[in-house]
Design an enzyme around this catalytic site. Structure first.
Site, mmCIF file in Angstrom:
data_model
loop_
_atom_site.group_PDB
_atom_site.id
_atom_site.type_symbol
_atom_site.label_atom_id
_atom_site.label_comp_id
_atom_site.label_asym_id
_atom_site.label_seq_id
_atom_site.Cartn_x
_atom_site.Cartn_y
_atom_site.Cartn_z
ATOM 1 C CD GLN A 135 -1.710 1.397 3.050
ATOM 2 O OE1 GLN A 135 -1.318 0.562 3.856
ATOM 3 N NE2 GLN A 135 -2.131 2.579 3.400
ATOM 4 C CB SER A 138 3.285 7.124 4.498
ATOM 5 O OG SER A 138 2.314 6.766 5.434
ATOM 6 C CB SER A 173 4.776 -2.796 5.315
ATOM 7 O OG SER A 173 4.582 -1.827 6.281
ATOM 8 C CD GLU A 256 -3.799 1.184 8.930
ATOM 9 O OE1 GLU A 256 -4.293 2.253 8.526
ATOM 10 O OE2 GLU A 256 -2.589 0.995 9.039
#
Lengths: 418, 374
Positions: A135, A138, A173, A256
């Site tokens: 994903q 950020s 991640s 999330e």
């Protein structure tokens, strides 16, 4: 008031248990059950190979992403069945870390916003672990203030309708292991920040993508920086309308925080067992009233989280939506683990500083916790953002006054541009 | 899994809330805080009529025969309403002790009177400053006569029945003492929470009848206090929630610097932390309620967990409720101090926080050592 399964739940649990008993990778059980926070779970085998093998096996038997619809690779299971699966999967669930982002966030976002053809093509291999997803949200300029992101998507000027991506993501991640990703970009800097965003999915092998692991405080590299230099994405891979990216991202972020009953670790069982074993000059550490007092404070947090989870599971079992109480999980667990790690090192005295397996008798799990726990308090919503969410959505307090709300994005002051 | 109260129990909670909103208003609580009456007699009578006092007492002993889960939901509402009644002493402790170890005659004699509110009971342990332990018990019984001092004794000024821990040759035992009988002198004490009365009671040859086995007094006390701990945890949860609501409402209403103070993150985060503490305490209290109502061997751990968590949450919410109210929170006129007093009173009611922290870890260790049932 009871913890008993309903007859249907009991039957489902028996079926799950029998299948896991017959199919789980038993040779990894001991290693997985010793895994502690902040340390990789597997050393004897490539963790990615092991994770993919287990996921594939589950998918073939219909146990992958079991709350997803069958046509997308799931089982069409109820929320409570998903919880029961998690309880029964136990230590083997630890193999699933590779898929948390894909299954927990990318999958639900695709389900809500991708075309039917894309859903049928993308979701089954995501469920079966054949494809790993990440994903890309950020950015250096947009963490808690996600909508402040600056990665640009501009229409290609060759008439293809493709989009050209330029910019940088951070804290991604598993980017280095990913086949695909969902990416939020800015398509219009001339409107207020939430309105100029657009979401895509993309192939992580696309030309122009560069992935650089970030070396963390604890020496590991679970997160990455991802650089985009003229990366091309077909318009068909857009999720939602142009300018609707903020709404699409909310689907992802809501998911999330939806993992019910998964039980964030607080480290308490590790600390309790350690205090049982630890001998001091005055006898066992657990006989020290000061130690007991601190242990008790950690114990009631761990227990409170456990039984808060039980309350949520009970709501699911009755077919109800769990209340907002689950929003406290990460906030409590993260801070608790960090304090607990510091306390455990304090019990070791000056030797608490040692982080060398050859010269310490304490297995250094608390040193690993100490060095990893700062991240828990930041990732997936900082403690401060979580407190804002509780205050605003649970307690009904007013939102922050946003000075950048009605300002075109290009005119918002930033650290480099005030 | 059904780790929640039933619809009927939730209905009882609603009834209790309505009843107490009417009968245990801030005005009623203040009448006890400021006036000469040690507790609200009318409210107590009304609670008996509603069946609240006898909720967990079997019908054959004059109770309603519901159960402890019902008593838990009532306790939560009493906590919310800061009810100025001797519930902790009479129902959570004296009635529980009688139900646990009373003879048939003792139960027939006292339980109907406790359920009807005609007699108030209390459990007499503390004698001086410091932790209340078996060793600290100096009161003595010889030839059926009790001598010694119990202080502070909750509701000792109004109780008719005291269950007293005292020494005899076999060790510490429990005794039933008629506080309206001879050899008893009592004196009301000033305390931090006058809405739940405390007294110094001096026994000088008061007639004492044994309750339970001789020398087993402290073991029984421990069982009784575990039951009381769960019920008090519900009062603490109710009080925590109410204190949080008060703070939230004030943060929405109070304007400063041209905006609602509840829009400042310093205030929002304080309130979020209060919510976290109250939520953990509620979940732990449910764990206690489950253990209490099912007679689980987990009760000692569950009760101590509920107790430590409940005390922490209520103290946290009550003190920060004052903080959110600023200077107004420190005035007598605002209700914040009713909760602050009660939070700190309940924190000591059956032993201090460090005492229960110690118990919790000791019990977890024992559970750890015990062979795990297959």
């Amino acid at each position: 008031m009871n913890f008993d399964d309903t007859p249907q739940e009991a039957q489902f649990r028996a079926e799950v248990r029998a299948w896991i008993q017959a199919n789980a990778p038993k040779h990894l059980e001991a290693e997985l059950s010793q895994a502690t926070f902040g340390n990789s779970a597997l050393k004897s085998e490539d963790p990615i190979v092991a994770a993919k093998a287990w996921q594939k096996k589950k998918a073939e038997a219909g146990w992958a992403c079991l709350h997803w619809p069958k046509e997308y690779g799931g089982r069409g299971a109820t929320p409570i069945e998903r919880v029961i699966w998690g309880q029964e999967e136990g230590v083997y669930g630890g193999l699933g870390g590779l898929f948390i982002i894909g299954h927990g966030m990318c999958g639900p976002t695709l389900m809500a916003w991708a075309s039917e053809d894309h859903k049928r093509a993308l979701l089954p291999p995501l469920a079966s672990g054949e494809h790993v997803w990440c994903q890309l949200f950020s950015e250096p300029a947009g963490g808690s203030d996600l909508a402040g992101l600056r990665t640009r998507a501009e229409p290609a000027n060759d008439g293809t309708g493709d989009w050209i991506i330029r910019g940088q993501k951070i804290w991604t991640s598993g980017a280095q292991n990913s086949d695909y990703g969902i990416l939020i970009t800015r398509t219009d800097p001339n409107v207020p920040k939430h309105k100029g965003l657009t979401m895509f999915w993309l192939d992580m092998k696309s030309p122009g993508i560069e992935i650089r692991p970030i070396k963390q405080v604890n020496g590991q590299s679970g997160f990455n920086e991802v650089f985009f230099t003229d990366v091309r994405i077909p318009d068909a891979q857009r999720l939602g309308a142009v300018g609707q990216g903020w709404q699409v991202s909310l689907t992802t972020l809501m998911n999330e925080r939806l993992s019910i009953g998964s039980g964030m670790p607080t480290g308490f069982p590790d600390l309790f067992n350690y205090c049982l074993e630890l001998e001091t000059a005055d006898g066992p550490a657990i006989d020290d009233p000061m130690v007991r007092s601190r242990l008790a404070q950690f114990a009631v947090k761990a227990s409170g989280l456990k039984y808060t989870g039980m309350r949520a599971i009970s709501a699911l079992s009755k077919g109800e939506t769990p209340g907002p109480e689950n929003s406290i999980g990460k906030l409590v667990a993260g801070a608790s683990m960090q304090e607990l790690a510091m306390f455990a090192l304090d019990l070791q005295g000056q030797a608490g500083v040692i982080n060398d397996p050859e010269h310490s008798d304490a297995a250094m799990k608390f040193q690993a916790m100490l060095l990893r726990s700062p991240a828990t308090r930041v990732e997936g919503g900082t403690d401060e953002i979580l407190r804002n969410i509780i205050a605003e959505r649970v307690l009904g307090l007013p939102g922050d006054i946003r000075v950048d709300k009605d300002v075109p994005f290009k005119d918002i002051p930033t650290s480099g541009r005030s | 899994m059904n780790f929640d109260f039933s619809d009927e129990q939730k209905q009882l909670r609603d009834e209790a809330r309505k009843f107490l909103a009417d009968r245990s208003s801030s005005k009623a609580v203040r009448a006890i805080l400021e006036g000469p009456e040690p507790f609200d007699r009318e409210l107590w009578k009304g609670m008996a009529e509603m069946g609240f006092l006898g909720a967990a007492i079997p019908e054959e002993y004059g109770g309603v025969g519901l159960g402890h889960l019902e008593l838990c939901v009532i306790a939560e509402e009493l906590g919310r309403a800061v009810a100025p009644v001797p519930m902790v002493s009479s129902i959570y402790q004296a009635a529980e002790a009688l139900m646990l170890v009373g003879t048939e005659t003792q139960k027939q004699m006292w339980l109907p009177k406790l359920a009807s509110g005609e007699v108030i009971g209390t459990l007499a342990l503390a004698e001086a400053s410091g932790r209340v332990t078996e060793k600290a018990i100096k009161a003595q019984v010889a030839n059926g006569k009790l001598t010694g001092v119990k202080s502070p004794l909750a509701d000792g000024d109004v109780a008719g029945l005291a269950i007293v821990a005292a020494r005899e040759p076999q060790g510490v035992s429990l005794f039933i003492v008629d506080l309206d009988g001879p050899g008893v002198a009592r004196e009301t004490l000033d305390t931090i929470d006058p809405t739940r009365s405390q007294a110094k009671v001096t026994f000088d040859g008061a007639p004492a009848e044994r309750l339970g086995e001789p020398g087993q007094g402290w073991r029984i006390v421990s069982d009784v206090l575990d039951r009381a701990a769960v019920l008090i945890a519900f009062e603490q949860v109710g009080g925590s929630d109410r204190a949080l609501e008060m703070a939230r409402d004030y943060a929405l209403e109070r304007m400063a610097f041209g905006r609602q103070i509840g829009s400042f993150q310093a205030i929002k985060h304080m309130l979020a932390d209060m919510y976290v503490a109250a939520t953990l305490a509620r979940s732990n209290a449910y764990y206690g309620a489950w253990a209490l109502s099912t007679g689980s061997s987990e009760l000692p751990v569950a009760a101590a967990t509920a107790r430590v968590s409940g005390t922490q949450a209520y103290q946290h919410c009550a003190k920060n409720n004052i903080q959110v109210h600023g200077g107004m929170g420190f005035t007598w006129a605002f209700d914040c101090h009713l909760f602050y007093r009660r939070a700190n009173g309940l924190a000591l009611a059956i032993g201090s926080q460090t005492t229960w922290e110690d118990l919790l870890i000791e019990r977890m260790r024992r559970r750890n050592d015990a062979p795990v049932a297959a």
